[in-house]
Design a protein around this motif. Sequence first.
Motif, PDB file in Angstrom:
ATOM      1  N   GLN A 217      59.744  16.511  58.070  1.00  0.00           N
ATOM      2  CA  GLN A 217      59.686  16.889  59.447  1.00  0.00           C
ATOM      3  C   GLN A 217      58.161  17.100  59.875  1.00  0.00           C
ATOM      4  N   ARG A 218      57.595  17.838  58.942  1.00  0.00           N
ATOM      5  CA  ARG A 218      56.026  18.093  59.248  1.00  0.00           C
ATOM      6  C   ARG A 218      55.349  17.340  59.274  1.00  0.00           C
ATOM      7  N   THR A 219      55.307  16.207  58.345  1.00  0.00           N
ATOM      8  CA  THR A 219      54.461  15.013  57.822  1.00  0.00           C
ATOM      9  C   THR A 219      54.730  14.032  59.139  1.00  0.00           C
ATOM     10  N   LEU A 220      55.988  13.878  59.414  1.00  0.00           N
ATOM     11  CA  LEU A 220      56.504  12.606  60.478  1.00  0.00           C
ATOM     12  C   LEU A 220      55.976  13.253  61.859  1.00  0.00           C
ATOM     13  N   THR A 221      56.010  14.567  62.082  1.00  0.00           N
ATOM     14  CA  THR A 221      55.190  15.242  63.238  1.00  0.00           C
ATOM     15  C   THR A 221      54.061  14.804  63.302  1.00  0.00           C
ATOM     16  N   GLU A 222      53.132  14.989  62.139  1.00  0.00           N
ATOM     17  CA  GLU A 222      51.514  14.531  62.242  1.00  0.00           C
ATOM     18  C   GLU A 222      51.457  13.147  62.723  1.00  0.00           C
ATOM     19  N   MET A 223      52.182  12.239  62.313  1.00  0.00           N
ATOM     20  CA  MET A 223      51.922  10.976  62.542  1.00  0.00           C
ATOM     21  C   MET A 223      52.557  10.623  63.939  1.00  0.00           C
ATOM     22  N   TYR A 224      53.410  11.359  64.439  1.00  0.00           N
ATOM     23  CA  TYR A 224      53.610  11.193  66.076  1.00  0.00           C
ATOM     24  C   TYR A 224      52.593  11.581  66.855  1.00  0.00           C
ATOM     25  N   ALA A 225      51.844  12.775  66.368  1.00  0.00           N
ATOM     26  CA  ALA A 225      50.696  13.318  67.134  1.00  0.00           C
ATOM     27  C   ALA A 225      49.416  12.616  67.088  1.00  0.00           C
TER      28      ALA A 225
ATOM     29  N   SER B 186      80.385  13.135  64.812  1.00  0.00           N
ATOM     30  CA  SER B 186      79.035  12.428  64.857  1.00  0.00           C
ATOM     31  C   SER B 186      78.025  13.272  65.447  1.00  0.00           C
ATOM     32  N   VAL B 187      78.466  14.348  66.003  1.00  0.00           N
ATOM     33  CA  VAL B 187      77.483  15.342  66.351  1.00  0.00           C
ATOM     34  C   VAL B 187      77.273  16.495  65.503  1.00  0.00           C
ATOM     35  N   TYR B 188      78.467  17.071  65.109  1.00  0.00           N
ATOM     36  CA  TYR B 188      78.646  18.239  64.252  1.00  0.00           C
ATOM     37  C   TYR B 188      78.161  17.670  62.660  1.00  0.00           C
ATOM     38  N   ASN B 189      77.031  17.297  62.391  1.00  0.00           N
ATOM     39  CA  ASN B 189      76.756  16.854  60.985  1.00  0.00           C
ATOM     40  C   ASN B 189      75.162  17.220  60.711  1.00  0.00           C
ATOM     41  N   TRP B 190      74.455  17.100  59.482  1.00  0.00           N
ATOM     42  CA  TRP B 190      73.412  17.531  59.326  1.00  0.00           C
ATOM     43  C   TRP B 190      72.139  16.630  59.999  1.00  0.00           C
ATOM     44  N   GLN B 191      72.446  15.235  59.914  1.00  0.00           N
ATOM     45  CA  GLN B 191      71.741  14.466  60.199  1.00  0.00           C
ATOM     46  C   GLN B 191      71.198  14.661  61.828  1.00  0.00           C
ATOM     47  N   TYR B 192      72.321  14.981  62.652  1.00  0.00           N
ATOM     48  CA  TYR B 192      71.966  15.367  64.181  1.00  0.00           C
ATOM     49  C   TYR B 192      71.216  16.447  64.347  1.00  0.00           C
ATOM     50  N   ILE B 193      71.653  17.541  63.304  1.00  0.00           N
ATOM     51  CA  ILE B 193      71.132  18.946  63.603  1.00  0.00           C
ATOM     52  C   ILE B 193      69.617  18.938  63.163  1.00  0.00           C
ATOM     53  N   HIS B 194      69.251  18.168  62.063  1.00  0.00           N
ATOM     54  CA  HIS B 194      67.872  17.973  61.699  1.00  0.00           C
ATOM     55  C   HIS B 194      67.129  17.164  62.574  1.00  0.00           C
ATOM     56  N   CYS B 195      67.761  16.199  63.391  1.00  0.00           N
ATOM     57  CA  CYS B 195      67.078  15.252  64.256  1.00  0.00           C
ATOM     58  C   CYS B 195      66.664  16.353  65.561  1.00  0.00           C
ATOM     59  N   LEU B 196      67.419  17.003  65.990  1.00  0.00           N
ATOM     60  CA  LEU B 196      67.387  17.998  67.080  1.00  0.00           C
ATOM     61  C   LEU B 196      66.092  18.888  66.779  1.00  0.00           C
TER      62      LEU B 196
ATOM     63  N   TYR C 283      79.481  29.050  63.626  1.00  0.00           N
ATOM     64  CA  TYR C 283      78.463  29.955  63.959  1.00  0.00           C
ATOM     65  C   TYR C 283      77.195  29.275  63.286  1.00  0.00           C
ATOM     66  N   PRO C 284      77.550  28.967  61.903  1.00  0.00           N
ATOM     67  CA  PRO C 284      76.039  28.515  61.269  1.00  0.00           C
ATOM     68  C   PRO C 284      75.263  27.508  62.130  1.00  0.00           C
ATOM     69  N   LEU C 285      76.053  26.268  62.720  1.00  0.00           N
ATOM     70  CA  LEU C 285      75.484  25.308  63.391  1.00  0.00           C
ATOM     71  C   LEU C 285      75.144  25.913  64.760  1.00  0.00           C
ATOM     72  N   ARG C 286      75.332  27.028  65.300  1.00  0.00           N
ATOM     73  CA  ARG C 286      74.912  27.615  66.698  1.00  0.00           C
ATOM     74  C   ARG C 286      73.730  28.331  66.264  1.00  0.00           C
ATOM     75  N   MET C 287      73.497  28.748  65.154  1.00  0.00           N
ATOM     76  CA  MET C 287      72.168  29.353  64.736  1.00  0.00           C
ATOM     77  C   MET C 287      71.290  28.534  64.394  1.00  0.00           C
ATOM     78  N   HIS C 288      71.511  27.430  63.937  1.00  0.00           N
ATOM     79  CA  HIS C 288      70.410  26.215  63.765  1.00  0.00           C
ATOM     80  C   HIS C 288      69.771  25.751  64.877  1.00  0.00           C
ATOM     81  N   CYS C 289      70.744  25.480  65.987  1.00  0.00           N
ATOM     82  CA  CYS C 289      70.481  25.375  67.455  1.00  0.00           C
ATOM     83  C   CYS C 289      69.550  26.244  68.121  1.00  0.00           C
ATOM     84  N   ILE C 290      69.980  27.620  68.030  1.00  0.00           N
ATOM     85  CA  ILE C 290      69.277  28.685  68.456  1.00  0.00           C
ATOM     86  C   ILE C 290      67.879  28.721  68.002  1.00  0.00           C
TER      87      ILE C 290
END
Length: 712
Positions: free
Chosen positions: A292-300, A335-345, A385-392
């Motif tokens: 996430q951090r390195t790809l963010t640098e590329m987008y910057a 398709s929404v409540y999975n790790w890939q979606y949460i990590h993308c958000l 609740y764990p998913l909610r906390m990732h979103c928060i």
Amino acid sequence: STRKKGKASEHKDQLSRLKDKDPEFYKFLEENDRTLLNFDASDSSDEEDGLHIPPDTLEEASDEDEEERETVKRKRVHFIPVSLKMVDEWKKAAERRLTPKLFHEITQAFKASVATTRGDNGGADPSKFQITDAAVFNALVSFCVRDLFHCLQKLLLLKPPKTKQKMVLPSTSPLWSKLRLDIKAYLSCTIQLLSCLTEASVGAAVLQHVSSIVPYYLSFPKQCRALLKQAINLWSTGEETVRVLAFLVLNKICRYKKEVYLSPLLKQMYIAFVKNSRFTSPNVLPMINFMQRTLTEMYALDTHISYQHAFIYIRQLAIHLRSAMTIKKKENFQSVYNWQYIHCLYFWCRVLSTIYPSEVMEPLIYPLTQVIIGCIKLVPTARFYPLRMHCIRALTLLSENTRTFIPVLPFILEVFQQVDFNKKPGRISAKPINFAVILKLSNANLQEKAFRDGLIEQLYDLMLEYLHCQAYSIGFPELVLPTVIQLKSFLKECKIANYCKPIRQLLEKLQENSAYIASRRQKATFGVASRESVEQWEKQVKEEGTPLTKYYTQWKKLREKEIQLEISGKERLEDLNFPEIKRKKQDESKEEDKKEFKDLFELDSDSDEENVGFPIKGKAKAKQASDDSSEASSKDYGEDDDEEEGKYEIEEDEEELEDDSDSDEESKEAARVSQGSQKQRSCTRGMSRSDLEQLAQGEEDIVEDLAFSDDD
């Protein structure tokens, strides 16, 4: 034969007619090819009589024949075996003065060494050398990686770049045309070597070498694309050091050839990131954060290109969410409540936070926030609740870094209303729940004490993290008022001391910070309308620090230490082999008790009734409590728990777990009661009435203490 002669004479007639039709061409034939015109019928018949007639049976070529031919071909190409002496001579000669001929020799030897890793002779264009010894392979690769290109730089006579931003391409050298093909072959072999290496330290050394020769790759677009593909693979799947070096290669290429490679590279890196964030565990989480951090640098590197990508991918996330909200089927929710979606958000929140302030990217803050809020509201039950906390956490990150007010607190405070913290746990949990690496809880988890313990800790952390970034706001007292009211209400209702303590501490800090801001703003001479004055005031307060920000910095240090201790403690515990406790069934324990204490008791039937009576009563209470909670949850969300479970995700083995837990509880309770009754009856022998009263009083005190500690 008459048919053949007929054909021949017919052809002769055609040639004679040619004289009338095309006299010029006929004249040309007379001058140049008279044999064609002097055609006779006997010629064709003689030729045709001599035609090859195939035999009745055909012979098949055997595999042995083919192998023999191949060995003959191989014998014609004489491979020169490379020795350590040859490598040393090449090295010394290159250090003295590298020539195009010498570079060609070394490149061919390097090609042969890479071919050994691939398990063939280098494909269509084999090298004239052969590597048979591992020591020779190591020496040759080590020489090429460390020293060869330093010597090549001297040979090409390249001028040093004027600034760091500019790069001098080796193709500007006058000797480039002589060395071009050998350099191209060498670069291709290096990419091949990268794909074959399994040892991380060797891979890291080769990547460092590749990073230093990036200008050569930029001179060959095809090789450069192949390198990018391999580097993305290593960046997303390799060992830690290899990942970092692969990223540096990618970053270097894109900085110097942004317009050519950045857009396709961002797409491929994002796809690789999504593909490799499907599963999350304590071991995998650091790697996902690194990506996430390195790809963010590329987008910057370029906000205009980044906006196009971000718009498409955030829109894609929104489409998935919309289909889940409208269709309401299990597949759509998944398709929404999975790790890939949460990590993308979380990733897009990180990108927008890092690139801020940017006029180009700023319009994406609102749609991304709406998608995350929609994700929280999709299935707002306790199990998620764990998913909610990732979103928060994602919203908090976005709000803090983009100076955008996002109403995060309602989603945290809502949990206090939904969960009954006074309810006794239905299960005893073996270990705490790690909310960082889960998205949903099972029904069994919801019954555990660890669930409520972890939940209070998470709510405390989330509120503190969000409110500390608003602590210097001029409107902090008004912002925090609903939170203060909600926390006071919780403290009034909650009877568990361990839960009240952190919440009371947080409430005190919020009230202290509110009072500080209120007293500071009373002295202000400007009005609410003057935005510049408000921003200046907030900046000054932030620099000076508020009670909440000071407390947060101390808490953060302690929290990080706690997390490190938890990780190291977990590692230590994994090494220990604890013995398993085998619990006896209730009936078995009763039978053994009867046999053991047969002489002590006169009324076996009474003790049996008491033993049986207590667990049933306890079980009935627990069942009633669970029924009440399920009714409450179904009223809150308009759905039954069973329906909800079947609709979103079916969990197997849960019922079995619950049954086991019930039987465990029964056996424990039965054992406790039987032990208590045994003690009482053994003590009653040979005791006076006063002794019994004292004993009874002591027993009551002990029971009260135990009850109080259970509630805690």
